[in-house]
Scaffold this motif. Structure first.
Motif, PDB file in Angstrom:
ATOM      1  N   GLY A 259       0.819  -1.216   0.000  1.00 22.23           N
ATOM      2  CA  GLY A 259       0.000   0.000   0.000  1.00 22.23           C
ATOM      3  C   GLY A 259       0.848   1.258   0.000  1.00 22.23           C
TER       4      GLY A 259
ATOM      5  N   SER B  34     -13.781  -2.248  -2.495  1.00 23.67           N
ATOM      6  CA  SER B  34     -13.561  -3.448  -1.697  1.00 23.67           C
ATOM      7  C   SER B  34     -14.894  -3.967  -1.181  1.00 23.67           C
TER       8      SER B  34
ATOM      9  N   TYR C 255      -6.682  -0.094   4.693  1.00 26.50           N
ATOM     10  CA  TYR C 255      -6.964   1.094   3.878  1.00 26.50           C
ATOM     11  C   TYR C 255      -7.143   2.334   4.750  1.00 26.50           C
TER      12      TYR C 255
ATOM     13  N   PHE D 100      -7.136   6.179   3.631  1.00 29.99           N
ATOM     14  CA  PHE D 100      -8.333   6.199   2.787  1.00 29.99           C
ATOM     15  C   PHE D 100      -9.578   6.491   3.623  1.00 29.99           C
TER      16      PHE D 100
END
Length: 317
Positions: free
Chosen positions: A260, A279, A290, A295
């Motif tokens: 990531g 996702s 994430y 995110f």
């Protein structure tokens, strides 16, 4: 002791057990000194009964942080010794209330004097010592409640093993790993879809030739994780982070985190302002990753995937 000097902090449990054994052995002798026929392991239960006067076994267990079966066993032993009896005052038959017997109350008077002497003796050790063990134990107990030793060791294990992970850019020789790792995780939780086959069978055409990138995680020179940065034809988003997959045999080495980070750093170098991803909320470790990467949830974009039920974006600073 030489053994503990040699082993170091890894022998913390053994050292504490040894000290506990020494203190417990002395405690038994201290009870004898005061003429009290008493087992040291009974003390937390005994003290709670002396303070509360009448209480259930479950309440005692909650109070002293022991398991209910452990407390039940101690109550049985103390009952045989004549120190504890069932309460006859309660009318609620569902509650097994216990109290100190007359013998138990008599011993409590002697124990109170003993406690005063023990407390002063401990204070004497604290005054002689460079470090206050009592205060340190309270602090350690708090810190271990916040994060257990198991979790702390696991974090160190991940950190050490992650240092052996190498993140490299995609080469044709990694095509099979890129495909098989993704097929493995998708098939475990969902069904392969048309969009999957296109990207996995033809990564050059659908990802690389359009300005995207693919990163591969190598552990001991074996491909164990992959992730793609796909150029998007969208006015709001520059790239999509997609096709992240980590081999089950390599999980626990922070590979998803390393992939990531490689994706985010690459997007930043390419001048991206926003990264998008899709996702499914059943993939809790992935969703947590994430969020850890920065995110946040977004809504409303069209998706070619049936399995998608969450969309997220990252503003690349």
């Amino acid at each position: 002791m030489e053994f503990f000097d040699k082993v170091g902090k890894a022998a913390l449990g053994s050292r504490l057990r040894l000290m506990t054994a020494v203190v417990t052995d002395d405690a038994a002798k201290i009870y004898e000194l005061y003429g009290v026929d008493f087992m040291p392991k009974w003390f937390p239960v005994f003290y709670t009964l002396a303070e509360e006067r009448e209480i259930t076994i479950t309440e005692i267990a909650n109070e002293i942080g022991h398991s209910q079966p452990s407390v039940s066993k101690i109550i049985q032993e103390m009952t045989v010794a004549g120190l504890v009896q069932e309460s006859l005052k309660t009318d609620d038959k569902r509650k097994n209330n216990v109290v100190l017997s007359e013998k138990g109350l008599l011993i409590w008077k002697n124990v109170q004097l003993q406690l005063q002497d023990v407390d002063k003796a401990i204070e004497g050790i604290i005054s002689e010592a460079k470090h206050n063990l009592w205060a340190a134990l309270e602090e350690w107990d708090f810190l271990l409640q916040q994060k257990s030793l198991l979790k702390r060791v696991n974090e160190q294990k991940k950190q050490r093993e992650s240092q052996k992970v190498e993140i490299v850019e995609y080469k044709p020789e990694y095509h099979e790993a890129f495909r098989s790792l993704n097929v493995e995780w998708i098939s475990t939780y969902f069904e392969m879809e048309e969009a999957d086959y296109k990207a996995l069978d033809n990564p050059d055409e659908y990802i690389l030739n359009k300005g995207g990138k693919i990163f591969v995680a190598l552990y001991q020179n074996e491909p164990v994780g992959v992730c793609a940065l796909i150029k998007m034809n969208n006015p709001e988003y520059d790239y999509e982070m997609a096709k992240m997959a980590v081999s089950p045999k390599a999980q626990g080495k922070s590979i998803g985190w390393l992939l990531g980070q490689a994706i985010v750093n690459s997007a930043r170098e390419l001048g991206a302002k926003k990264i998008y991803l899709e996702s499914n909320t059943i993939l809790k470790p992935a969703i947590n990753l994430y969020y850890k990467l920065g995110f946040e949830k977004v809504y409303g974009l069209e998706t070619p995937y049936k399995r998608c039920n969450i969309q997220m974006e990252l503003v690349v600073s």
